[in-house]
Design an enzyme around this catalytic site. Structure first.
Site, PDB file in Angstrom:
ATOM      1  N   GLN A  99      19.720   3.443 -39.908  1.00 49.93           N
ATOM      2  CA  GLN A  99      19.133   3.492 -41.001  1.00 49.93           C
ATOM      3  C   GLN A  99      20.827   4.293 -42.093  1.00 49.93           C
ATOM      4  O   GLN A  99      19.918   4.499 -43.367  1.00 49.93           O
ATOM      5  CB  GLN A  99      18.333   4.654 -40.369  1.00 49.93           C
TER       6      GLN A  99
ATOM      7  N   ASP B  34      14.601   1.270 -30.099  1.00 50.08           N
ATOM      8  CA  ASP B  34      13.769   1.742 -29.978  1.00 50.08           C
ATOM      9  C   ASP B  34      13.004   1.653 -28.691  1.00 50.08           C
ATOM     10  O   ASP B  34      11.445   1.443 -28.130  1.00 50.08           O
ATOM     11  CB  ASP B  34      13.041   1.540 -30.864  1.00 50.08           C
TER      12      ASP B  34
HETATM   13  C1  S3P Z   1      16.168   1.811 -37.604  1.00 47.79           C
HETATM   14  C2  S3P Z   1      16.721   2.267 -37.250  1.00 47.79           C
HETATM   15  C3  S3P Z   1      16.765   3.024 -35.974  1.00 47.79           C
HETATM   16  C4  S3P Z   1      15.529   2.732 -35.267  1.00 47.79           C
HETATM   17  C5  S3P Z   1      14.403   3.142 -36.432  1.00 47.79           C
HETATM   18  C6  S3P Z   1      14.374   1.807 -36.988  1.00 47.79           C
HETATM   19  C7  S3P Z   1      16.396   1.280 -39.082  1.00 47.79           C
HETATM   20  O1  S3P Z   1      17.009   4.590 -36.511  1.00 47.79           O
HETATM   21  O2  S3P Z   1      15.081   3.507 -33.915  1.00 47.79           O
HETATM   22  O3  S3P Z   1      13.228   2.701 -35.192  1.00 47.79           O
HETATM   23  O4  S3P Z   1      15.028   0.146 -39.587  1.00 47.79           O
HETATM   24  O5  S3P Z   1      17.268   0.674 -39.307  1.00 47.79           O
HETATM   25  P1  S3P Z   1      18.784   5.240 -36.548  1.00 47.79           P
HETATM   26  O6  S3P Z   1      19.055   4.518 -37.498  1.00 47.79           O
HETATM   27  O7  S3P Z   1      18.167   6.150 -36.431  1.00 47.79           O
HETATM   28  O8  S3P Z   1      19.130   4.844 -35.155  1.00 47.79           O
END
Ligand code: S3P
Length: 432
Positions: A168, A314
Protein backbone atom coordinates in the site's frame (compact mmCIF):
# COMPACT_ATOMS: atom_id res chain seq x y z
CA UNK A 1 -25.52 -10.70 10.94
CA UNK A 2 -24.24 -14.07 12.09
CA UNK A 3 -23.23 -17.20 10.24
CA UNK A 4 -24.26 -20.60 11.57
CA UNK A 5 -22.19 -23.44 10.12
CA UNK A 6 -22.89 -27.15 10.66
CA UNK A 7 -20.24 -29.85 10.32
CA UNK A 8 -20.42 -30.59 6.59
CA UNK A 9 -19.14 -32.90 3.90
CA UNK A 10 -17.34 -30.71 1.36
CA UNK A 11 -17.34 -32.63 -1.91
CA UNK A 12 -16.18 -32.26 -5.50
CA UNK A 13 -17.00 -28.92 -7.13
CA UNK A 14 -15.83 -26.25 -9.53
CA UNK A 15 -16.35 -22.72 -8.24
CA UNK A 16 -15.47 -19.14 -8.99
CA UNK A 17 -14.68 -16.50 -6.40
CA UNK A 18 -15.01 -12.71 -6.82
CA UNK A 19 -12.43 -10.42 -8.40
CA UNK A 20 -9.18 -9.35 -6.81
CA UNK A 21 -9.58 -6.54 -4.31
CA UNK A 22 -6.14 -5.02 -4.81
CA UNK A 23 -6.45 -5.01 -8.59
CA UNK A 24 -10.00 -3.58 -8.48
CA UNK A 25 -8.96 -0.61 -6.30
CA UNK A 26 -6.01 0.15 -8.56
CA UNK A 27 -8.10 -0.12 -11.75
CA UNK A 28 -10.49 2.54 -10.43
CA UNK A 29 -7.78 4.93 -9.28
CA UNK A 30 -5.45 4.57 -12.26
CA UNK A 31 -8.39 4.42 -14.69
CA UNK A 32 -9.72 7.63 -13.13
CA UNK A 33 -6.53 9.61 -13.83
CA UNK A 34 -5.75 7.93 -17.16
CA UNK A 35 -6.29 9.50 -20.56
CA UNK A 36 -9.40 7.96 -22.11
CA UNK A 37 -11.56 5.12 -21.01
CA UNK A 38 -10.79 2.03 -18.94
CA UNK A 39 -13.09 -0.98 -19.13
CA UNK A 40 -12.88 -3.20 -16.08
CA UNK A 41 -14.33 -6.71 -16.15
CA UNK A 42 -14.39 -9.07 -13.19
CA UNK A 43 -14.46 -6.07 -10.80
CA UNK A 44 -14.91 -6.90 -7.10
CA UNK A 45 -18.33 -5.55 -6.18
CA UNK A 46 -17.50 -5.46 -2.48
CA UNK A 47 -17.78 -2.62 0.00
CA UNK A 48 -14.08 -1.69 0.06
CA UNK A 49 -13.89 -1.15 -3.70
CA UNK A 50 -17.23 0.61 -3.67
CA UNK A 51 -15.71 3.17 -1.29
CA UNK A 52 -12.95 3.83 -3.84
CA UNK A 53 -15.50 4.07 -6.66
CA UNK A 54 -17.57 6.61 -4.73
CA UNK A 55 -14.45 8.64 -3.87
CA UNK A 56 -13.31 8.80 -7.51
CA UNK A 57 -16.83 9.82 -8.58
CA UNK A 58 -16.84 12.55 -5.90
CA UNK A 59 -13.72 13.97 -7.57
CA UNK A 60 -15.40 14.23 -10.96
CA UNK A 61 -14.60 10.85 -12.55
CA UNK A 62 -17.56 9.49 -14.48
CA UNK A 63 -17.89 5.80 -13.59
CA UNK A 64 -20.55 3.61 -15.17
CA UNK A 65 -21.36 0.35 -13.42
CA UNK A 66 -22.79 -1.65 -16.32
CA UNK A 67 -23.26 -4.73 -14.15
CA UNK A 68 -21.95 -5.54 -10.67
CA UNK A 69 -18.63 -6.65 -12.09
CA UNK A 70 -18.39 -4.66 -15.33
CA UNK A 71 -17.29 -1.05 -14.91
CA UNK A 72 -16.40 1.71 -17.33
CA UNK A 73 -14.20 4.50 -16.00
CA UNK A 74 -13.94 7.67 -18.07
CA UNK A 75 -10.49 8.92 -17.16
CA UNK A 76 -10.02 12.65 -16.57
CA UNK A 77 -6.24 12.65 -17.04
CA UNK A 78 -3.56 13.30 -14.41
CA UNK A 79 -4.65 16.93 -13.91
CA UNK A 80 -8.40 16.39 -14.21
CA UNK A 81 -9.53 15.50 -10.66
CA UNK A 82 -11.69 18.13 -8.87
CA UNK A 83 -11.90 18.90 -5.17
CA UNK A 84 -14.74 16.84 -3.65
CA UNK A 85 -17.57 18.67 -1.84
CA UNK A 86 -16.79 17.06 1.50
CA UNK A 87 -14.66 14.43 3.24
CA UNK A 88 -14.15 11.11 1.43
CA UNK A 89 -15.31 8.22 3.60
CA UNK A 90 -13.26 5.13 2.76
CA UNK A 91 -15.15 2.78 5.08
CA UNK A 92 -13.04 -0.18 6.21
CA UNK A 93 -10.42 0.04 3.48
CA UNK A 94 -6.76 0.57 4.35
CA UNK A 95 -5.85 0.11 0.69
CA UNK A 96 -8.22 2.89 -0.38
CA UNK A 97 -6.90 5.26 2.26
CA UNK A 98 -3.20 4.68 1.73
CA UNK A 99 -3.30 4.64 -2.08
CA UNK A 100 -5.64 7.64 -2.16
CA UNK A 101 -3.21 9.56 0.08
CA UNK A 102 -0.57 9.06 -2.62
CA UNK A 103 -2.90 10.10 -5.42
CA UNK A 104 -4.20 13.17 -3.57
CA UNK A 105 -0.73 14.36 -2.58
CA UNK A 106 -0.17 15.41 -6.21
CA UNK A 107 -3.42 17.40 -6.57
CA UNK A 108 -3.76 21.17 -6.34
CA UNK A 109 -6.52 20.91 -3.72
CA UNK A 110 -7.09 19.72 -0.17
CA UNK A 111 -9.09 16.61 0.74
CA UNK A 112 -10.12 15.01 3.99
CA UNK A 113 -10.02 11.20 4.19
CA UNK A 114 -11.89 9.33 6.88
CA UNK A 115 -13.28 5.85 7.55
CA UNK A 116 -14.95 3.49 10.02
CA UNK A 117 -13.78 2.68 13.57
CA UNK A 118 -11.35 0.00 12.37
CA UNK A 119 -9.79 2.21 9.70
CA UNK A 120 -9.43 5.21 12.01
CA UNK A 121 -7.39 2.95 14.32
CA UNK A 122 -4.86 2.02 11.61
CA UNK A 123 -1.41 3.60 11.38
CA UNK A 124 -0.94 6.15 8.59
CA UNK A 125 2.44 7.69 9.50
CA UNK A 126 4.07 5.15 7.18
CA UNK A 127 2.37 6.84 4.22
CA UNK A 128 2.41 10.39 5.60
CA UNK A 129 6.22 10.51 5.99
CA UNK A 130 7.14 9.88 2.33
CA UNK A 131 4.37 12.24 1.13
CA UNK A 132 5.78 15.05 3.31
CA UNK A 133 9.22 14.41 1.78
CA UNK A 134 7.65 14.72 -1.67
CA UNK A 135 6.18 18.11 -0.77
CA UNK A 136 2.54 17.47 0.30
CA UNK A 137 1.20 18.64 3.69
CA UNK A 138 -0.83 16.15 5.69
CA UNK A 139 -2.62 16.65 9.01
CA UNK A 140 -3.65 13.61 11.00
CA UNK A 141 -4.69 12.62 14.48
CA UNK A 142 -1.13 11.79 15.64
CA UNK A 143 -0.54 9.54 12.64
CA UNK A 144 -4.10 8.12 12.51
CA UNK A 145 -7.09 9.09 10.35
CA UNK A 146 -8.82 11.36 9.58
CA UNK A 147 -6.16 12.70 7.22
CA UNK A 148 -6.29 16.14 5.63
CA UNK A 149 -4.17 15.94 2.50
CA UNK A 150 -3.07 19.26 1.08
CA UNK A 151 -1.70 18.30 -2.29
CA UNK A 152 0.98 20.07 -4.26
CA UNK A 153 1.84 19.99 -7.92
CA UNK A 154 4.43 19.14 -8.95
CA UNK A 155 5.75 16.99 -6.11
CA UNK A 156 9.46 16.23 -5.72
CA UNK A 157 10.81 12.83 -6.77
CA UNK A 158 12.37 11.01 -3.80
CA UNK A 159 14.52 7.98 -3.17
CA UNK A 160 12.73 6.20 -0.35
CA UNK A 161 13.40 3.01 1.58
CA UNK A 162 10.26 1.57 3.15
CA UNK A 163 10.77 0.83 6.85
CA UNK A 164 7.94 -1.77 6.73
CA UNK A 165 7.18 -4.06 3.77
CA UNK A 166 3.89 -2.62 2.49
CA UNK A 167 2.43 -2.72 -1.01
CA UNK A 168 0.00 0.00 0.00
CA UNK A 169 2.76 2.45 0.91
CA UNK A 170 4.88 1.45 -2.10
CA UNK A 171 1.85 2.06 -4.34
CA UNK A 172 1.08 5.43 -2.73
CA UNK A 173 4.63 6.56 -3.49
CA UNK A 174 4.41 5.33 -7.10
CA UNK A 175 1.06 7.10 -7.60
CA UNK A 176 2.51 10.31 -6.16
CA UNK A 177 5.55 9.71 -8.39
CA UNK A 178 3.31 10.27 -11.43
CA UNK A 179 2.90 13.86 -10.18
CA UNK A 180 6.58 14.46 -9.36
CA UNK A 181 9.44 16.26 -11.08
CA UNK A 182 12.21 13.78 -11.82
CA UNK A 183 12.56 10.18 -10.73
CA UNK A 184 10.83 8.58 -7.75
CA UNK A 185 12.48 5.48 -6.41
CA UNK A 186 11.18 3.14 -3.71
CA UNK A 187 13.03 0.21 -2.15
CA UNK A 188 11.25 -2.49 -0.18
CA UNK A 189 12.67 -4.65 2.61
CA UNK A 190 10.75 -7.69 1.30
CA UNK A 191 8.89 -8.31 -1.95
CA UNK A 192 5.25 -7.20 -1.80
CA UNK A 193 2.40 -7.43 -4.30
CA UNK A 194 3.30 -5.60 -7.50
CA UNK A 195 -0.14 -4.98 -9.04
CA UNK A 196 0.46 -1.23 -9.26
CA UNK A 197 3.68 -1.71 -11.23
CA UNK A 198 2.01 -4.19 -13.61
CA UNK A 199 -1.07 -2.04 -14.15
CA UNK A 200 1.02 1.06 -14.80
CA UNK A 201 2.84 -0.93 -17.48
CA UNK A 202 -0.51 -2.02 -18.98
CA UNK A 203 -1.36 1.69 -19.18
CA UNK A 204 1.82 2.58 -21.03
CA UNK A 205 3.82 3.96 -18.08
CA UNK A 206 7.45 2.85 -17.86
CA UNK A 207 8.41 1.38 -14.50
CA UNK A 208 12.01 0.23 -13.95
CA UNK A 209 12.94 -2.48 -11.46
CA UNK A 210 16.38 -3.21 -10.13
CA UNK A 211 16.81 -5.64 -7.25
CA UNK A 212 14.44 -4.58 -4.49
CA UNK A 213 13.89 -1.08 -5.87
CA UNK A 214 11.34 0.35 -8.31
CA UNK A 215 11.71 3.63 -10.19
CA UNK A 216 9.24 5.75 -12.06
CA UNK A 217 9.84 8.91 -14.09
CA UNK A 218 7.34 11.63 -13.17
CA UNK A 219 4.74 13.21 -15.42
CA UNK A 220 4.04 10.07 -17.50
CA UNK A 221 0.35 9.96 -18.38
CA UNK A 222 -1.34 6.55 -17.98
CA UNK A 223 -3.56 5.57 -20.93
CA UNK A 224 -6.93 3.89 -20.40
CA UNK A 225 -7.08 0.19 -21.28
CA UNK A 226 -9.10 -2.97 -20.72
CA UNK A 227 -8.46 -4.57 -17.35
CA UNK A 228 -9.68 -8.10 -16.74
CA UNK A 229 -9.48 -8.61 -13.00
CA UNK A 230 -8.41 -12.12 -11.94
CA UNK A 231 -10.34 -13.90 -9.17
CA UNK A 232 -8.84 -13.05 -5.79
CA UNK A 233 -6.36 -15.63 -4.49
CA UNK A 234 -7.03 -14.29 -0.99
CA UNK A 235 -10.69 -15.32 -1.36
CA UNK A 236 -9.78 -18.56 -3.12
CA UNK A 237 -7.67 -19.44 -0.06
CA UNK A 238 -10.86 -20.06 1.99
CA UNK A 239 -12.17 -22.48 -0.62
CA UNK A 240 -8.76 -24.14 -0.86
CA UNK A 241 -8.70 -24.79 2.85
CA UNK A 242 -12.28 -26.09 2.95
CA UNK A 243 -11.26 -28.67 0.33
CA UNK A 244 -7.93 -29.55 1.96
CA UNK A 245 -9.37 -30.31 5.40
CA UNK A 246 -12.44 -32.18 4.06
CA UNK A 247 -12.50 -36.00 4.10
CA UNK A 248 -12.66 -36.41 0.36
CA UNK A 249 -12.91 -33.39 -1.89
CA UNK A 250 -11.54 -32.41 -5.27
CA UNK A 251 -12.22 -28.75 -5.99
CA UNK A 252 -11.28 -26.45 -8.85
CA UNK A 253 -11.33 -22.67 -8.55
CA UNK A 254 -11.34 -20.89 -11.89
CA UNK A 255 -9.37 -17.89 -13.20
CA UNK A 256 -7.46 -17.13 -10.01
CA UNK A 257 -4.68 -14.54 -9.92
CA UNK A 258 -1.38 -16.32 -9.26
CA UNK A 259 0.95 -13.35 -9.44
CA UNK A 260 4.15 -14.66 -7.76
CA UNK A 261 4.05 -11.78 -5.26
CA UNK A 262 0.81 -13.28 -3.91
CA UNK A 263 1.32 -17.04 -3.94
CA UNK A 264 2.97 -17.48 -0.53
CA UNK A 265 -0.21 -19.17 0.71
CA UNK A 266 0.20 -21.95 -1.86
CA UNK A 267 3.87 -22.45 -0.94
CA UNK A 268 3.09 -22.55 2.78
CA UNK A 269 0.20 -25.03 2.36
CA UNK A 270 2.26 -27.24 0.04
CA UNK A 271 5.05 -27.31 2.66
CA UNK A 272 2.36 -28.55 5.09
CA UNK A 273 1.50 -31.42 2.72
CA UNK A 274 -1.30 -29.86 0.65
CA UNK A 275 -2.15 -31.29 -2.77
CA UNK A 276 -2.56 -28.09 -4.81
CA UNK A 277 -1.84 -27.75 -8.50
CA UNK A 278 -2.14 -24.91 -11.00
CA UNK A 279 -3.81 -25.73 -14.31
CA UNK A 280 -4.25 -23.81 -17.53
CA UNK A 281 -1.77 -20.99 -16.71
CA UNK A 282 -2.28 -17.81 -18.75
CA UNK A 283 -2.21 -14.02 -18.50
CA UNK A 284 -4.95 -11.44 -17.92
CA UNK A 285 -3.05 -8.40 -19.20
CA UNK A 286 0.16 -8.36 -17.15
CA UNK A 287 -1.32 -10.56 -14.38
CA UNK A 288 -0.68 -14.35 -14.30
CA UNK A 289 -3.84 -16.44 -13.83
CA UNK A 290 -4.57 -20.18 -13.46
CA UNK A 291 -7.26 -22.59 -12.36
CA UNK A 292 -6.37 -23.99 -8.97
CA UNK A 293 -7.07 -27.65 -8.21
CA UNK A 294 -7.12 -28.72 -4.57
CA UNK A 295 -7.59 -32.21 -3.19
CA UNK A 296 -8.12 -33.22 0.45
CA UNK A 297 -4.77 -33.78 2.15
CA UNK A 298 -3.27 -34.76 5.50
CA UNK A 299 -1.67 -31.52 6.67
CA UNK A 300 1.28 -31.46 9.05
CA UNK A 301 2.77 -28.63 11.09
CA UNK A 302 6.29 -27.22 11.05
CA UNK A 303 8.03 -23.86 10.99
CA UNK A 304 6.45 -21.46 8.50
CA UNK A 305 9.19 -19.79 6.44
CA UNK A 306 9.22 -16.10 7.53
CA UNK A 307 10.49 -15.07 4.08
CA UNK A 308 7.03 -15.98 2.73
CA UNK A 309 5.15 -13.61 5.08
CA UNK A 310 4.95 -10.62 2.71
CA UNK A 311 3.77 -12.93 -0.10
CA UNK A 312 0.89 -14.28 2.01
CA UNK A 313 0.15 -11.29 4.22
CA UNK A 314 -3.67 -11.58 4.09
CA UNK A 315 -3.83 -15.36 4.35
CA UNK A 316 -2.57 -15.90 7.90
CA UNK A 317 -6.05 -16.09 9.47
CA UNK A 318 -6.90 -19.04 7.23
CA UNK A 319 -3.38 -20.46 7.62
CA UNK A 320 -3.96 -20.49 11.39
CA UNK A 321 -7.00 -22.71 10.69
CA UNK A 322 -4.83 -24.94 8.49
CA UNK A 323 -2.35 -25.21 11.36
CA UNK A 324 -5.13 -26.04 13.83
CA UNK A 325 -6.35 -28.83 11.52
CA UNK A 326 -2.82 -30.18 10.94
CA UNK A 327 -0.90 -32.90 12.79
CA UNK A 328 1.56 -31.45 15.32
CA UNK A 329 2.36 -27.83 15.96
CA UNK A 330 2.95 -25.00 13.51
CA UNK A 331 5.21 -22.10 14.38
CA UNK A 332 4.46 -18.69 12.82
CA UNK A 333 6.88 -15.77 13.19
CA UNK A 334 7.49 -12.38 11.57
CA UNK A 335 3.77 -11.55 11.68
CA UNK A 336 3.96 -8.20 13.52
CA UNK A 337 2.01 -6.46 10.71
CA UNK A 338 -1.00 -8.69 11.41
CA UNK A 339 -1.59 -6.72 14.59
CA UNK A 340 -2.47 -3.60 12.57
CA UNK A 341 -4.80 -5.09 9.95
CA UNK A 342 -8.63 -4.78 9.97
CA UNK A 343 -8.32 -6.24 13.49
CA UNK A 344 -5.34 -7.54 15.48
CA UNK A 345 -5.43 -10.78 13.50
CA UNK A 346 -3.08 -12.73 15.78
CA UNK A 347 -5.28 -11.97 18.80
CA UNK A 348 -8.60 -12.37 16.92
CA UNK A 349 -7.65 -15.78 15.53
CA UNK A 350 -6.08 -16.97 18.79
CA UNK A 351 -9.27 -16.10 20.64
CA UNK A 352 -11.58 -17.74 18.05
CA UNK A 353 -9.51 -20.91 17.84
CA UNK A 354 -9.21 -21.21 21.62
CA UNK A 355 -13.00 -20.98 21.91
CA UNK A 356 -13.13 -23.92 19.49
CA UNK A 357 -10.77 -25.92 21.72
CA UNK A 358 -7.45 -25.31 19.97
CA UNK A 359 -4.28 -24.42 21.88
CA UNK A 360 -2.60 -21.26 20.57
CA UNK A 361 0.49 -19.76 22.24
CA UNK A 362 0.72 -16.14 21.14
CA UNK A 363 3.92 -14.08 20.91
CA UNK A 364 4.46 -10.45 19.95
CA UNK A 365 4.94 -11.25 16.26
CA UNK A 366 3.60 -14.74 15.84
CA UNK A 367 2.00 -17.80 17.39
CA UNK A 368 2.41 -21.51 17.90
CA UNK A 369 -0.78 -23.28 16.85
CA UNK A 370 -1.24 -26.83 18.16
CA UNK A 371 -3.19 -29.15 15.87
CA UNK A 372 -6.38 -30.58 17.38
CA UNK A 373 -10.13 -31.14 16.89
CA UNK A 374 -12.48 -28.15 16.65
CA UNK A 375 -15.41 -28.16 19.05
CA UNK A 376 -18.66 -26.33 18.29
CA UNK A 377 -19.27 -22.93 19.87
CA UNK A 378 -19.90 -19.24 19.41
CA UNK A 379 -17.00 -17.12 18.13
CA UNK A 380 -16.63 -13.42 17.27
CA UNK A 381 -15.22 -12.00 14.04
CA UNK A 382 -13.88 -8.80 15.66
CA UNK A 383 -15.50 -7.04 12.68
CA UNK A 384 -12.81 -8.55 10.45
CA UNK A 385 -13.91 -10.18 7.17
CA UNK A 386 -10.99 -12.59 6.95
CA UNK A 387 -11.34 -13.71 10.59
CA UNK A 388 -15.07 -14.37 10.05
CA UNK A 389 -14.46 -16.44 6.90
CA UNK A 390 -11.52 -18.36 8.39
CA UNK A 391 -13.60 -19.43 11.38
CA UNK A 392 -16.44 -20.47 9.04
CA UNK A 393 -14.01 -22.81 7.27
CA UNK A 394 -12.85 -24.27 10.60
CA UNK A 395 -16.52 -24.89 11.42
CA UNK A 396 -16.95 -27.24 8.45
CA UNK A 397 -14.99 -29.93 10.34
CA UNK A 398 -16.03 -29.03 13.90
CA UNK A 399 -17.69 -31.52 16.21
CA UNK A 400 -20.82 -29.38 16.52
CA UNK A 401 -22.41 -26.26 15.04
CA UNK A 402 -20.38 -23.03 15.13
CA UNK A 403 -21.96 -19.57 15.21
CA UNK A 404 -19.78 -16.70 14.03
CA UNK A 405 -21.10 -13.33 15.17
CA UNK A 406 -20.77 -9.88 13.57
CA UNK A 407 -20.10 -11.10 10.04
CA UNK A 408 -21.42 -8.19 7.93
CA UNK A 409 -17.79 -7.38 7.11
CA UNK A 410 -17.56 -10.46 4.84
CA UNK A 411 -19.00 -8.28 2.07
CA UNK A 412 -15.93 -6.04 2.12
CA UNK A 413 -13.95 -8.64 0.15
CA UNK A 414 -16.10 -11.70 -0.63
CA UNK A 415 -19.69 -10.95 -1.58
CA UNK A 416 -21.33 -14.32 -2.25
CA UNK A 417 -19.20 -16.17 0.33
CA UNK A 418 -22.20 -18.03 1.76
CA UNK A 419 -23.44 -19.17 -1.67
CA UNK A 420 -19.94 -20.29 -2.60
CA UNK A 421 -19.73 -22.45 0.55
CA UNK A 422 -23.18 -23.90 -0.24
CA UNK A 423 -21.84 -24.87 -3.70
CA UNK A 424 -19.04 -26.75 -1.94
CA UNK A 425 -21.56 -28.70 0.14
CA UNK A 426 -21.34 -26.69 3.36
CA UNK A 427 -24.45 -26.35 5.51
CA UNK A 428 -24.41 -22.66 6.34
CA UNK A 429 -27.14 -20.20 7.24
CA UNK A 430 -27.21 -16.50 7.92
CA UNK A 431 -29.17 -14.96 10.75
CA UNK A 432 -29.72 -11.22 11.09
C1 S3P B 1 -2.75 -4.48 -0.08
C2 S3P B 1 -1.58 -4.59 0.63
C3 S3P B 1 -1.49 -5.28 1.93
C4 S3P B 1 -2.70 -6.18 2.18
C5 S3P B 1 -3.99 -5.48 1.82
C6 S3P B 1 -4.01 -5.08 0.37
C7 S3P B 1 -2.74 -3.74 -1.37
O1 S3P B 1 -1.44 -4.30 2.95
O2 S3P B 1 -2.72 -6.59 3.52
O3 S3P B 1 -5.12 -6.31 2.09
O4 S3P B 1 -3.73 -3.83 -2.12
O5 S3P B 1 -1.74 -3.07 -1.64
P1 S3P B 1 -0.04 -3.68 3.49
O6 S3P B 1 0.49 -2.80 2.43
O7 S3P B 1 -0.43 -2.91 4.73
O8 S3P B 1 0.83 -4.85 3.80
Amino acid sequence: MQLIVQPSAVGDATVTVPGDKSVSHRALMLGGVAEGRTDISGFLAGEDCHATLTAMAAMGVHVEQDTDTQITVHGVGLQGLKAPDGPLNLGNSGTAMRLMTGLLSGQSFTTMLTGDDSLTGRPMQRVISPMLEMGASIDSDSGYPPLTVQGRFPLRGIDYTLPVASAQVKSAILLAGLYAEGVTSVSEPAVTRDHTERMLESMGVTVEKSGNSIQIDGRQAPRGCHIQVPADLSSAAFVMLAALIADKADVRIRDVGVNPTRTGVIDILQAMGADISLENPRLFGHEPVADIRVRSSELHGGQVDPSLVSLAIDEFPVLFVAAAAAQGKTVFSGLGELRVKESDRIASMASGLRTLGIRVDESADGAVVHGGRFSGGVVGSHGDHRVAMSLAIAATIAQGPVTITDTMSVDTSFPGFVDCLVDLGVQIETDT
